[in-house]
Design an enzyme around this catalytic site. Structure first.
Site, PDB file in Angstrom:
ATOM      1  N   THR A  44     -13.715 -35.924  10.215  1.00  0.00           N
ATOM      2  CA  THR A  44     -13.205 -35.369   9.117  1.00  0.00           C
ATOM      3  C   THR A  44     -13.199 -36.870   8.024  1.00  0.00           C
ATOM      4  O   THR A  44     -13.456 -36.841   6.924  1.00  0.00           O
ATOM      5  CB  THR A  44     -12.280 -34.693   8.642  1.00  0.00           C
ATOM      6  N   LEU A 134      -8.563 -44.914  22.156  1.00  0.00           N
ATOM      7  CA  LEU A 134      -7.280 -44.853  21.493  1.00  0.00           C
ATOM      8  C   LEU A 134      -7.495 -46.082  20.507  1.00  0.00           C
ATOM      9  O   LEU A 134      -6.152 -46.631  20.142  1.00  0.00           O
ATOM     10  CB  LEU A 134      -6.153 -45.379  22.709  1.00  0.00           C
ATOM     11  N   SER A 135      -8.626 -46.462  19.940  1.00  0.00           N
ATOM     12  CA  SER A 135      -8.783 -47.510  18.774  1.00  0.00           C
ATOM     13  C   SER A 135      -8.034 -48.847  19.264  1.00  0.00           C
ATOM     14  O   SER A 135      -7.175 -49.527  18.309  1.00  0.00           O
ATOM     15  CB  SER A 135      -7.907 -46.957  17.811  1.00  0.00           C
ATOM     16  N   ASP A 181      -8.688 -44.847  11.687  1.00  0.00           N
ATOM     17  CA  ASP A 181      -8.185 -45.638  12.829  1.00  0.00           C
ATOM     18  C   ASP A 181      -7.321 -46.798  12.390  1.00  0.00           C
ATOM     19  O   ASP A 181      -6.052 -47.176  12.544  1.00  0.00           O
ATOM     20  CB  ASP A 181      -9.263 -46.226  13.970  1.00  0.00           C
ATOM     21  N   TYR A 233     -22.356 -41.104  17.400  1.00  0.00           N
ATOM     22  CA  TYR A 233     -21.391 -41.228  16.185  1.00  0.00           C
ATOM     23  C   TYR A 233     -22.392 -41.264  14.743  1.00  0.00           C
ATOM     24  O   TYR A 233     -22.036 -40.668  14.043  1.00  0.00           O
ATOM     25  CB  TYR A 233     -20.432 -42.333  16.433  1.00  0.00           C
TER      26      TYR A 233
END
Ligand code: GLA
Length: 392
Positions: A44, A134-135, A181, A233
């Site tokens: 989003t 997990l960035s 992130d 992506y």
């Protein structure tokens, strides 16, 4: 299933020793920035929508000292590599590759925005697992940005930092991510989830204390090999942007839930229709989750998490068999809700569980993995941690 150890409490001490070993001097300072999970609101952010991440206790710690010339020397304790780049190399997006691109990217983004970034020697240690969604890259960018902003006394407002770190990743490292992130790593607050409007960048810290409600957020690393992540992506992002153009709106954020059916009628490609439906309904799920958390009803967010997963699986098509298996097994074992978190095609699953059942649910996921012949997952429970900071 293996449980990950306590996140490295002594990373901050370790990084001093690492720095001293590398450079034969004591660092001028240390800075830390965390990895994140996203409670809800996936894909989003680049649609100008809403997200609700929280910071992990796992973090990346940077020890650094300024030098008098535009030269950056960076040691990574995780990879055991030292890289060096100068101003000219920093000014060429793509020149430094691999993990170093996130560091050079930050130097580039700051210089490109006109900031007098000091040269520096840096040493980096981290317990954010790389490649688990997990960035870890945002944690690295955010830690380096915080360090360089302080070392150079750049007077950089915290509000401006996530977009700079995002530019580092978009332009220098070539990953067309949104701002979630980096915003999470820089702006999260312990004990809270970060409700972020990715258009205005307005944010609100929403109290989120699962333990106080007898609950835990189980983070299960699916261990699924990340495949084609950047390409898939970018394809999702392009589909969303072209749908917004076709609908004549600046971004899919501008399609209201009660206008969704009419918008879908105007699109003739079924795949694009499903992408749009995911984004529009996911924004709504974020708003509903925030309302429930404000009302103190934590278990009630479970069905929204699960609905988010179904939407990612069926409409956005970004899940893989490992994460679908983990979600199904967690739900069968009594989780209130479960969903993949992050960009997709692997990465981690979150499950909201009674705190005293975390291990039982994790064991159920392992058993399902064994049945499917998947590499056993790894898990930990996560409470919302702090955002980027200087360490004293
Ligand atoms: C990755 C990106 C974020 C966001 C998520 C999906 O983590 O870096 O910007 O788009 O995927 O929500």
């Amino acid at each position: 299933m293996a449980e990950r150890g306590e996140p490295g409490a002594d990373l901050a001490t370790q990084v001093i020793r690492v720095f001293e070993r590398q450079y034969g001097e004591t660092p001028a300072g240390r800075w830390a920035a965390p990895g994140r999970v996203n409670l809800i609101g996936e894909h989003t952010d680049y649609n100008d929508g809403f997200v609700l991440p929280f910071a992990l206790p796992q973090r990346t710690v940077v020890a650094a000292t300024p030098v008098d010339e535009p030269l950056w020397t960076v040691w990574s304790e995780q990879t055991g590599e030292r890289i060096t780049f100068d101003g000219e190399q920093a000014d060429k997006p793509g020149h430094v590759t691999g993990w170093g691109s996130y560091v050079a990217g930050v130097v580039w983004a700051l210089r490109d925005a006109g900031h007098p970034v000091p040269g520096a020697r840096l040493a980096i240690a981290s317990d954010v697992p790389p490649g688990a969604g997990l960035s870890s890259s945002a944690a690295l960018e955010s830690a380096v940005l915080t360090a360089l902003a302080d070392l150079g006394r750049l007077g950089l407002p915290v509000e401006a930092r996530p977009a700079l770190a995002q530019r580092a990743e978009n332009v220098y490292a070539g990953m067309p991510c949104g701002v979630m992130d980096q915003a999470a790593s820089i702006r999260c607050r312990a004990g809270h989830a970060l409700f972020l409007d990715c258009r205005s960048l307005d944010l609100e810290h929403i109290p989120f204390d699962p333990a106080a409600a007898g609950l835990a957020v189980l983070v299960i690393d699916s261990r699924a090999p990340h495949r084609h992540v950047t390409g898939e992506y970018a394809a999702r992002r392009a589909a969303c942007e072209s749908a917004a153009r076709a609908l004549g709106v600046p971004a899919l954020r501008d399609v209201p839930l009660d206008g969704l059916a009419a918008a879908l009628d105007r699109l003739d490609d079924d795949v694009v229709r499903r992408r749009v439906r995911h984004v529009v309904t996911e924004n709504q799920r974020v708003l509903e989750t925030v309302a429930l958390l404000r009302a103190g009803d934590v278990t009630a967010i479970g069905p929204l998490m699960t609905a988010s997963h179904v939407s990612m699986r069926d409409d956005f098509e970004i899940t893989v068999p490992e994460v679908d298996t983990a979600v199904a097994a967690a739900l069968s074992a009594g989780a209130y809700g479960a969903r993949m978190t992050g960009g997709g095609f692997g990465g981690c699953v979150l499950a909201l569980v009674d705190a005293d059942r975390a291990e039982t649910v994790a064991d159920a996921v392992t058993a399902a993995y064994v049945d499917h012949g998947f590499t056993p997952p790894v898990w930990f429970t996560a409470a919302p941690g702090a955002g980027a900071t200087a360490l004293s």
